[in-house]
Design a protein around this motif. Structure first.
Motif, PDB file in Angstrom:
ATOM      1  N   UNK A 151      -4.348   1.969  16.966  1.00  0.00           N
ATOM      2  CA  UNK A 151      -5.186   1.603  15.826  1.00  0.00           C
ATOM      3  C   UNK A 151      -5.029   0.135  15.448  1.00  0.00           C
ATOM      4  N   UNK A 152      -4.358  -0.594  16.301  1.00  0.00           N
ATOM      5  CA  UNK A 152      -3.958  -1.947  15.943  1.00  0.00           C
ATOM      6  C   UNK A 152      -5.100  -2.833  15.443  1.00  0.00           C
ATOM      7  N   UNK A 178      -2.961   3.988  -2.473  1.00  0.00           N
ATOM      8  CA  UNK A 178      -4.164   4.059  -1.645  1.00  0.00           C
ATOM      9  C   UNK A 178      -4.384   5.514  -1.245  1.00  0.00           C
ATOM     10  N   UNK A 208      -5.902  -2.272  11.967  1.00  0.00           N
ATOM     11  CA  UNK A 208      -4.757  -2.149  11.064  1.00  0.00           C
ATOM     12  C   UNK A 208      -4.983  -2.797   9.704  1.00  0.00           C
ATOM     13  N   UNK A 209      -5.357  -4.038   9.706  1.00  0.00           N
ATOM     14  CA  UNK A 209      -5.513  -4.747   8.445  1.00  0.00           C
ATOM     15  C   UNK A 209      -6.964  -4.712   7.974  1.00  0.00           C
ATOM     16  N   UNK A 232      -9.193  -2.428   8.167  1.00  0.00           N
ATOM     17  CA  UNK A 232      -9.758  -1.188   7.655  1.00  0.00           C
ATOM     18  C   UNK A 232      -9.389  -0.942   6.196  1.00  0.00           C
ATOM     19  N   UNK A 233      -8.592  -1.805   5.675  1.00  0.00           N
ATOM     20  CA  UNK A 233      -8.184  -1.589   4.294  1.00  0.00           C
ATOM     21  C   UNK A 233      -9.295  -2.000   3.331  1.00  0.00           C
ATOM     22  N   UNK A 234      -9.965  -1.034   2.815  1.00  0.00           N
ATOM     23  CA  UNK A 234     -11.112  -1.343   1.961  1.00  0.00           C
ATOM     24  C   UNK A 234     -10.739  -1.099   0.505  1.00  0.00           C
ATOM     25  N   UNK A 278       7.125   0.581  13.834  1.00  0.00           N
ATOM     26  CA  UNK A 278       6.240  -0.198  14.712  1.00  0.00           C
ATOM     27  C   UNK A 278       5.312  -1.092  13.897  1.00  0.00           C
ATOM     28  N   UNK A 303       0.952  14.926  11.763  1.00  0.00           N
ATOM     29  CA  UNK A 303       1.239  14.070  12.905  1.00  0.00           C
ATOM     30  C   UNK A 303       0.648  12.702  12.640  1.00  0.00           C
ATOM     31  N   UNK A 304       1.461  11.706  12.806  1.00  0.00           N
ATOM     32  CA  UNK A 304       1.012  10.354  12.506  1.00  0.00           C
ATOM     33  C   UNK A 304       0.442   9.720  13.766  1.00  0.00           C
ATOM     34  N   UNK A 305      -0.710   9.112  13.690  1.00  0.00           N
ATOM     35  CA  UNK A 305      -1.298   8.566  14.910  1.00  0.00           C
ATOM     36  C   UNK A 305      -0.521   7.359  15.432  1.00  0.00           C
ATOM     37  N   UNK A 306      -0.694   7.093  16.680  1.00  0.00           N
ATOM     38  CA  UNK A 306      -0.013   5.962  17.290  1.00  0.00           C
ATOM     39  C   UNK A 306      -0.558   4.662  16.703  1.00  0.00           C
ATOM     40  N   UNK A 307       0.321   3.888  16.150  1.00  0.00           N
ATOM     41  CA  UNK A 307      -0.134   2.662  15.497  1.00  0.00           C
ATOM     42  C   UNK A 307      -0.771   1.709  16.492  1.00  0.00           C
ATOM     43  N   UNK A 308      -0.217   1.679  17.707  1.00  0.00           N
ATOM     44  CA  UNK A 308      -0.718   0.715  18.683  1.00  0.00           C
ATOM     45  C   UNK A 308      -2.188   0.978  19.016  1.00  0.00           C
ATOM     46  N   UNK A 352      -2.219  11.317   7.509  1.00  0.00           N
ATOM     47  CA  UNK A 352      -1.478  10.168   8.041  1.00  0.00           C
ATOM     48  C   UNK A 352      -1.724   8.906   7.222  1.00  0.00           C
ATOM     49  N   UNK A 405       6.608   9.745  12.727  1.00  0.00           N
ATOM     50  CA  UNK A 405       6.091   8.993  11.588  1.00  0.00           C
ATOM     51  C   UNK A 405       7.015   7.821  11.232  1.00  0.00           C
ATOM     52  N   UNK A 432      -7.460   4.723   3.481  1.00  0.00           N
ATOM     53  CA  UNK A 432      -8.233   3.489   3.621  1.00  0.00           C
ATOM     54  C   UNK A 432      -8.897   3.072   2.321  1.00  0.00           C
ATOM     55  N   UNK A 471       5.367  -5.148  14.318  1.00  0.00           N
ATOM     56  CA  UNK A 471       4.263  -5.929  14.852  1.00  0.00           C
ATOM     57  C   UNK A 471       3.502  -6.714  13.783  1.00  0.00           C
ATOM     58  N   UNK A 475       3.512   0.504   3.130  1.00  0.00           N
ATOM     59  CA  UNK A 475       3.252  -0.569   4.092  1.00  0.00           C
ATOM     60  C   UNK A 475       3.005  -1.863   3.342  1.00  0.00           C
ATOM     61  N   UNK A 527       0.861  -1.189   0.000  1.00  0.00           N
ATOM     62  CA  UNK A 527       0.000   0.000   0.000  1.00  0.00           C
ATOM     63  C   UNK A 527       0.894   1.234   0.000  1.00  0.00           C
ATOM     64  N   UNK A 585       0.090  -0.780  -4.981  1.00  0.00           N
ATOM     65  CA  UNK A 585      -1.043   0.024  -5.424  1.00  0.00           C
ATOM     66  C   UNK A 585      -1.087   1.303  -4.602  1.00  0.00           C
TER      67      UNK A 585
END
Lengths: 71, 309
Positions: A42-43, B257, A46-47, A49-51, B138, A35-40, B268, B132, B273, B142, B229, A18, B255
């Motif tokens: 949104x965990x 997104x 994470x996968x 929400x990919x539409x 991260x 500002x990038x949100x904390x990934x944790x 971000x 970022x 999505x 993970x 990603x 992506x 691709x």
């Protein structure tokens, strides 16, 4: 062997890349001004929400502009 | 880098009659070598730089070991990336002689052992926000099981290399990280007749430095930009997939997104999505095992791996 290697240019079916079109400004190595949100936090999403669906707001003109910015 | 004087200008591949100010702006005419690293075997040093062109004789005759001409010099040109490998005994000084002058070439220690057996993500970044970058690491730690990051920083002036390394080192799941400064011109793309031509070999050279040094004994190396990603559709590790194929590498379809927002404000990564319909492909990337046969024969490239698309 070389012929086989040359023909085997397939992408792996299990993985997808992506490339976020609107995270950077000024190209691939451009400055990220958001500002990038904390990934944790949104965990779980994470996968899931990919539409992969149509983006009604995405016009051809906008795509060209995005691509130009991104290159 | 060589002096600014006219005799020390690396020629580009564009014929003189076609050169203009744009080409001069993106062409790196002064860099002789990007990096010199002592290999894990303790005797050889690899000097990596852009295609030398008229600097070729300088690279062939210039290397000095303790002031003496380097012997048994091995040279290899792959794509636009030149590699010179002189044997330099431990403790000896490596220098470069040109135009009657000699300059010392700093040699850094090998990072191979630190990355041994690790799942490495290799990238290059310039002035991206530290938070970022940390979040990007991260995610790959993970979601993809990465446990090491090799990041080459290209001329960032918003923060120092130490701050960048601290940000990565504090990322959960990242056991090993190295930040290497690459204060060299990055190059740029120019369009000729509708086709974009990239000037500059920095990124390609950096990847091959990662292949021969940080990634040499790694489990596998994933090549990603900060705004990219890797998604696994089955939950399988991309590093394990790279090891299990006969090529010791996997190519990953890319691709673009997009976020929901219709304006052009940078957003971000996790606001992206939506995919496009029809799909809008971008360049493929890859994950590979550095010791694989084709990686050794062909070297690594940022986009076109294993013969290209």
């Amino acid at each position: 062997m070389w012929r086989l290697h040359g023909r085997d240019q397939r992408h792996h079916p299990d993985f997808e890349l992506a490339h976020c079109a609107q995270t950077t400004t000024g190209g691939n190595f451009g400055r990220v001004s958001v500002e990038f949100p904390d990934v944790s936090a949104r965990d779980p999403e994470l996968e899931g929400s990919w539409r992969w669906r149509s983006h009604s707001l995405l016009t051809r003109t906008r795509w060209r502009r995005l691509r130009k910015n991104h290159e | 880098m060589v002096p600014k004087h006219p005799p020390f200008r690396r020629e580009g591949f564009v014929p003189e009659r076609h050169r203009n100010d744009d080409i001069h702006a993106v062409h790196d005419s002064r860099t002789l070598a990007y990096d010199a690293v002592r290999l894990a075997n303790g005797t050889d040093v690899i000097i990596t730089g852009p295609e030398p062109r008229n600097f070729g004789p300088m690279l062939r005759d210039g290397p000095r070991v303790d002031g003496e001409p380097a012997r048994r010099l091995r040279r290899r040109l792959k794509g636009e990336c030149e590699r010179v490998r002189p044997p330099v005994p431990e403790g000896a000084k490596l220098g470069m002689r040109f135009a009657g002058r000699e300059a010392e070439l700093p040699v850094r220690a090998s990072e191979t052992e630190a990355f041994r057996g690790r799942r490495v993500v290799a990238t290059m970044s310039s002035n991206n926000d530290l938070e970022w970058i940390s979040a990007w690491a991260r995610y790959h730690a993970r979601a993809r099981g990465a446990d090491a990051v090799a990041l080459h920083d290209s001329n960032s002036d918003d923060y120092g290399l130490d701050e960048l390394e601290d940000a990565l080192a504090s990322t959960p799941g990242i056991a090993v990280c190295r930040v290497i400064g690459t204060p060299f011109p990055h190059g740029g793309g120019l369009t000729f007749g509708g086709e974009t031509v990239w000037f500059g070999a920095l990124q390609k050279s950096i990847l091959n430095i990662s292949r021969r040094d940080m990634g040499a004994a790694a489990r596998a190396v994933l090549n990603r930009d900060i705004d990219e990603l890797v998604i696994s559709k089955t939950g399988r590790s991309v590093f394990d997939a790279a090891r299990s194929t006969w090529r010791r590498a996997v190519r990953i379809r890319g691709s673009y997104v997009f976020p929901e927002s219709p304006d052009m404000t940078p957003l971000p990564q996790y606001d992206h999505t939506r995919g496009a319909d029809p799909n809008m492909p971008c360049s493929s990337k890859w994950c590979a095992r550095p010791a694989g046969f084709f990686a050794r024969v062909e070297g690594w490239s940022d986009i076109h791996q294993f013969g290209g698309e």
